[in-house]
Scaffold this active site. Structure first.
Site, short mmCIF file in Angstrom:
data_model
loop_
_atom_site.label_atom_id
_atom_site.label_comp_id
_atom_site.label_asym_id
_atom_site.label_seq_id
_atom_site.Cartn_x
_atom_site.Cartn_y
_atom_site.Cartn_z
CG ASP A 8 -1.82 1.19 1.28
OD1 ASP A 8 -2.25 1.66 0.21
OD2 ASP A 8 -2.13 1.66 2.40
CD GLU A 67 -4.89 1.34 -2.70
OE1 GLU A 67 -5.60 0.67 -1.93
OE2 GLU A 67 -4.49 2.49 -2.43
CG ASP A 139 -0.71 3.09 6.25
OD1 ASP A 139 -1.40 3.52 5.32
OD2 ASP A 139 -0.37 3.78 7.23
#
Length: 172
Positions: A8, A67, A139
């Site tokens: 991420d 992502e 996260d």
């Protein structure tokens, strides 16, 4: 499959999570957050690259999932996020890892059943899916969710491939 690394990305905090796929089971390996100090932006990108490279060398994943960029609050934020993603992707490609990219909504859909899930829902589902004793940091949970989304996507593709090769008991 085997070990999948999810990332991420962020220019201040980059979450990472690794899961191991054994048959139809997915097991937690490790997760955490790369915290980037308030240094010049090019140095932040180098720190992301170096940290992701170190994690890859340490855990030897076979797959890498990250992502995709979404439209941030401003164009400048989106550009910085894109550059942070680039640093992580280059680290993976330098280690000869295949890179898969997933939209945030798709990740949330795969993990919680809704693309509009909030961070707490993602954390809770990651905890349950991986049988963790506590919710991972925000996260890190997002990175684990990305890895789990990749695992689900790959397993779904394998099922489709098997289904297409057999029709009415015959090989097609």
């Amino acid at each position: 499959m085997a070990i999948v690394m999810g990332v991420d990305p962020g220019s201040r905090k980059t979450g990472f999570g690794l899961v191991n796929v054994v048959g139809s089971r997915t097991e937690y390996v490790t997760s955490g957050v790369i915290r980037i100090p308030d240094i010049a932006f090019p140095e932040r990108l180098k720190l992301i690259f170096d940290s992701v490279t170190q994690l890859i060398e340490q855990h030897c994943p076979q797959e890498f999932a990250i992502e995709q960029v979404f439209m941030a609050k401003s164009a400048g934020s989106a550009l910085k996020l894109g550059q942070a993603r680039g640093a992580a992707i280059v680290a993976a490609v330098n280690q000869n890892l295949p890179v898969a990219e997933y939209e945030a909504r798709k990740v949330k859909q795969a993990i919680t059943g809704t693309g509009a899930a909030d961070k707490l829902q993602v954390q809770h589902m990651v905890k349950n899916l991986l049988k963790l004793p506590a919710c991972p940091q925000e996260d890190a949970a997002d990175a684990l969710a990305i890895a789990l989304c990749h695992v689900n996507s790959q397993q779904h593709l394998l099922k489709l491939a098997r289904a297409r090769s057999f029709r009415r008991g015959r090989m097609v």
